[in-house]
Design an enzyme around this catalytic site. Structure first.
Site, PDB file in Angstrom:
ATOM      1  N   CYS A  79      49.153  21.532  53.353  1.00 15.72           N
ATOM      2  CA  CYS A  79      50.460  20.885  53.802  1.00 15.72           C
ATOM      3  C   CYS A  79      50.225  19.281  53.743  1.00 15.72           C
ATOM      4  O   CYS A  79      50.368  18.704  52.705  1.00 15.72           O
ATOM      5  CB  CYS A  79      50.854  21.570  55.027  1.00 15.72           C
ATOM      6  SG  CYS A  79      52.702  21.485  55.177  1.00 15.72           S
ATOM      7  N   HIS A 167      50.490  27.286  54.707  1.00 16.73           N
ATOM      8  CA  HIS A 167      49.260  27.599  55.851  1.00 16.73           C
ATOM      9  C   HIS A 167      48.511  28.644  55.816  1.00 16.73           C
ATOM     10  O   HIS A 167      49.075  29.834  55.913  1.00 16.73           O
ATOM     11  CB  HIS A 167      50.082  27.235  57.030  1.00 16.73           C
ATOM     12  CG  HIS A 167      50.728  26.097  57.428  1.00 16.73           C
ATOM     13  ND1 HIS A 167      49.838  25.027  57.897  1.00 16.73           N
ATOM     14  CD2 HIS A 167      51.807  25.416  57.197  1.00 16.73           C
ATOM     15  CE1 HIS A 167      50.774  23.978  58.200  1.00 16.73           C
ATOM     16  NE2 HIS A 167      51.699  23.938  57.767  1.00 16.73           N
ATOM     17  N   GLU A 169      45.979  29.484  57.397  1.00 12.15           N
ATOM     18  CA  GLU A 169      45.504  29.786  58.720  1.00 12.15           C
ATOM     19  C   GLU A 169      46.382  30.830  59.637  1.00 12.15           C
ATOM     20  O   GLU A 169      46.012  31.448  60.672  1.00 12.15           O
ATOM     21  CB  GLU A 169      45.200  28.624  59.615  1.00 12.15           C
ATOM     22  CG  GLU A 169      46.307  27.889  60.165  1.00 12.15           C
ATOM     23  CD  GLU A 169      46.745  26.754  59.120  1.00 12.15           C
ATOM     24  OE1 GLU A 169      47.540  25.784  59.595  1.00 12.15           O
ATOM     25  OE2 GLU A 169      46.751  26.947  57.881  1.00 12.15           O
TER      26      GLU A 169
END
Length: 509
Positions: A79, A167, A169
């Site tokens: 990001c 993202h 994660e």
């Protein structure tokens, strides 16, 4: 030497989650502020740049020094990290004119890219940014796109430098773990050998080396962190460890006795201190939550200090500090590492002139439990819900009195034991009862009552940073409500808290 991935933090709410996901791959990683990270040595196998609340176009946007990293080590920008590498190396980042928040799908994936190996075309990813990479620098190649975001991922030619605008994660990126594994294992070459068992072996060896024949004192709380820290230290130094467990009069019903009993089976040298009256006396008439916390913290230090001084030649204070505490105590906005004043038993090391040892300060909460399992600590202890340091003192939403403690302990015991009996305890991350400063009218038998209201609270979470209220069965809530009202003198109304964090917090004070 333990190999690792470095994660440079630009202030994203998701940075700790990147660390957790990498750790789940049995790969050790450390999180540092982007402007305050250690020397890059041979143990560092790769670097990840986190997201950020900043835009790269902001005047005060974070600008990391990547001169010893980029082009020299595998690098993954997430990001903000991706936008930084595009913006500052010849590309263009502009405010997005299309929606780039929420779920998206990768409509194009470079099947030759190592970063996207074993990933599915059309896989769901999570976007969360207000800017977009409009133009890439010349030697940057697109390796993934969505319908709205052409430059969703890129690689720099001639380098093992990758970047993604989504993202990996977060839960909503369905193959995010695969992407992180591709980066950490295939691109960085990490061995995936950082396991709970290896942690125990290396930590016990390090504690033996560090502590030698010195004496150590540890404050036990009955919780997971201090218990695992105690067993690790006991394996390293045996009888040179003394544990102190203080009854502050704000524990759960019968907890002082049951916790002392459980530690006996574990071979730990534990001193139990009954200091109920001191805490109750000092809390008399105090209603401000922060005032109560300070008194409880101060009294604990005084009681602990007095007991510790009875032990001859103690040189170390052990604490159950875990990794999120360490991360949160380091500022992203400056180079100084500022420890939070309320952190663990703050004030003790200075007062007692002791050195501090923190055997768990590299672990996340779920990792502490896995290490505890490797140490053969009982499941009942490892599965215990977190309990606030100030205990029931911040679940009594008024001044603390022995009678209010009794009422709350009784109600809390009915609720917690009920969760166990209905096999709901392990489905809940944390639960408790709040005694409200509210009386309500009720009817018991032929009499009118004017008694206390309690609120039941049960939440699901992984680390306490966010939490959702648990949808407990109505039949269970009805049974618990009836039991509390019928069995606990002083309560005539029970309510259930259905607030999530944010905007609410888990505790009420």
């Amino acid at each position: 030497m333990q190999e690792k991935i470095l994660i440079l933090d630009f202030g994203s709410q998701y940075t700790q989650l990147i660390g957790r996901r990498v750790r789940e791959l049995n790969i050790y990683c450390e999180i540092y502020p982007y402007n305050h990270y250690p020397e890059i040595d041979e143990t560092v196998k790769g670097v990840i740049l986190s997201g950020s609340p900043f835009s790269v176009r902001d005047k005060n946007a974070p600008k990391p020094d990547l001169s010893k990293i980029k082009g020299k080590l595998p690098l993954l920008g997430v990001c903000y990290g991706a936008q930084y590498m595009a913006h500052y190396f010849g590309g263009e980042v502009l405010p997005s004119d299309s929606r780039e928040y929420g779920r998206a799908n990768l409509g194009f994936i470079d099947q030759e890219s190592e970063l996207f190996k074993k990933m599915t075309l059309g896989t769901q990813v999570w976007m969360s940014h207000g800017d977009t990479i409009e133009r890439l620098p010349e030697n940057y190649t697109i390796i993934a796109s969505t319908a709205d975001v052409k430059n969703a991922a890129f690689k720099i030619e001639g380098e093992t430098t990758y970047a993604i605008q989504f993202h990996p994660e977060v839960y909503h990126t369905t193959e995010g773990k695969q992407l992180l594994q591709n980066f950490a294992v295939d691109i960085c070459g990490c061995k995936q050998d950082w396991t709970p068992t290896s942690f125990v072996e290396t930590t016990v060896a390090e504690l033996k080396r560090k502590l030698g024949n010195d004496k150590v004192v540890l404050g036990l709380s009955g919780g997971v962190d201090s218990s695992v820290a105690g067993v690790l230290l006991h394996q390293a130094i045996g009888k040179n460890l003394t544990c102190i467990f203080v009854d502050n009069g704000l524990l759960r019903k019968d907890e002082f006795e049951s916790v002392l009993d459980s530690y006996k089976d574990m071979g730990l040298n534990v001193i139990g201190v009954d200091a109920k009256q001191k805490f109750w006396d000092d809390l008399k008439g105090v209603t401000d939550p922060e005032g109560k916390r300070k008194i409880i913290g101060r009294d604990f230090i005084e009681v602990f200090d007095a007991e510790a001084h009875k032990i001859q030649e103690v040189k170390w204070l052990a604490q159950g500090t875990i990794y999120p505490d360490v991360i949160e105590s380091i500022s992203v906005n400056g180079p100084s590492a500022t420890i939070k004043s309320h952190h663990n038993v703050g004030g003790l090391p200075e007062k007692m002139n002791l050195k501090v040892v923190e055997p768990l300060n590299l672990l996340f909460k779920d990792e502490v439990r896995r290490v505890g399992k490797a140490l053969n600590i009982k499941k009942e202890l490892l599965g215990r819900h977190p309990f606030p340091g100030p205990g029931l003192g911040i679940r009594i939403l008024s001044d603390v009195t022995p009678e209010k403690v009794r009422i709350l302990q009784e109600a809390d015991a009915i609720f917690i034991n009920g969760l166990r009996e209905w096999n709901l305890y392990d489905d809940v991350w944390q639960a408790g009862v709040m005694l409200l400063p509210v009386q309500s009218v009720g009817v018991m038998g032929d009499e009118r009552t004017y008694e206390n209201v309690v609120a039941l609270r049960a939440v699901m979470s992984t680390d306490g940073m966010t939490a959702d209220w648990v949808h407990l069965p109505y039949e269970f809530l009805a049974k618990i409500s009836n039991a509390i009202i019928n069995k606990v003198r002083g309560i005539n109304r029970v309510v259930y808290d259905i607030s999530s964090k944010p905007p609410a917090t888990i505790e009420w004070e």
